[in-house]
Write an enzyme that holds these catalytic residues in place. Sequence first.
Site, short mmCIF file in Angstrom:
data_model
loop_
_atom_site.label_atom_id
_atom_site.label_comp_id
_atom_site.label_asym_id
_atom_site.label_seq_id
_atom_site.Cartn_x
_atom_site.Cartn_y
_atom_site.Cartn_z
N HIS A 83 0.93 -1.38 -0.08
CA HIS A 83 0.02 0.05 -0.07
C HIS A 83 0.82 1.30 -0.04
O HIS A 83 0.55 2.14 -0.88
CB HIS A 83 -0.74 -0.02 1.50
CG HIS A 83 -1.83 -1.12 1.51
ND1 HIS A 83 -1.95 -1.89 2.40
CD2 HIS A 83 -3.10 -1.23 0.41
CE1 HIS A 83 -2.96 -2.72 2.27
NE2 HIS A 83 -3.78 -2.49 1.06
N MET A 135 2.46 -9.64 -0.64
CA MET A 135 1.94 -8.77 0.42
C MET A 135 0.46 -8.78 0.26
O MET A 135 -0.02 -8.34 -0.65
CB MET A 135 2.72 -7.39 0.58
CG MET A 135 4.06 -7.45 1.20
SD MET A 135 4.96 -6.02 1.37
CE MET A 135 6.60 -6.43 2.06
N SER A 175 -3.00 -7.83 3.41
CA SER A 175 -3.50 -7.39 4.73
C SER A 175 -3.76 -8.80 5.39
O SER A 175 -3.75 -9.01 6.51
CB SER A 175 -4.77 -6.35 4.62
OG SER A 175 -4.35 -5.42 3.88
#
Length: 282
Positions: free
Chosen positions: A37, A186, A188
């Site tokens: 992000h 990657m 969350s």
Amino acid sequence: MSLYVKQTELRACINSFLLDNKTIGFVPTMGALHQGHLSLMQESLKNNDFTVVSIFVNPTQFNNPNDLKKYPRTIESDLEKINALNSDIIVYAPNVEDIYGEKTVSKSFDYDGLEFQMEGKHRPGHFDGVGTIVKKLFEIVNPNNAYFGEKDFQQLAIVKKLVKKNKIPVNIVGCTIHREVNGLAMSSRNERLSADERTKAALIYKTLTEAKKLFGTKTASEVTNWVTKTFKKQSIFELEYFEIADEETLLTCKRKSKTKNYRAFIAVFVNNLRLIDNISLK
Ligand code: PAF
């Protein structure tokens, strides 16, 4: 960093930029921010006068209520990460009512068939939820450029289609996947993996890179069979799908064509957690 929780207040701030002819870059997120992000935000900061980041766990894109309940919510540390990256970033972190009013429902979208492949087959209604929230956020933020990660490659294709079909004046920028040292994409959701699962989940990217090599000499269905067998041998994994598809139409590759670009897509459960990844086969 300035934080807005109400779209009316955010709009007032954004209107002042528009009056000044400033460009706005937008990074929509569901929070639980990671390096992937932050790299989207860096890209936006580089190429726009202002950057807006939204943090909103959108209920209408979750087909599984338990997944929605368990989705990591880490607003305090998200805000710290954003502030440490750049204190000029504008954050919009609304509650459900500010976005949906009284009815938390999604609209129905036609993405010319992109929605019927892979994630669309396995997560009914998911892309209606994504289209609903992304369109709403674009209307609120009015960005010149919006940044999306290629980890959700099908989502990226769908957002491009949404913008084209609805003539929304925003440039969609796709950004490469960020990986952990062991290759795991990657996400969350990785926060919900145990240390051991996180180590073992390296198999996902390892298998994708091997599949890419095999695709040089084997057919799509031979590669798919090999991937299926590889995951069957490991008890903590359950393969939901592995597909080699045309990057543009997302249709499964039946016979290789030299004029098409292919990508391999995967969704795997690591114990009960569902992870997705993909790799270009070019
Ligand atoms: O990719 C995500 O995090 C979400 O699908 C998005 C684009 C923020 C919409 O809720």
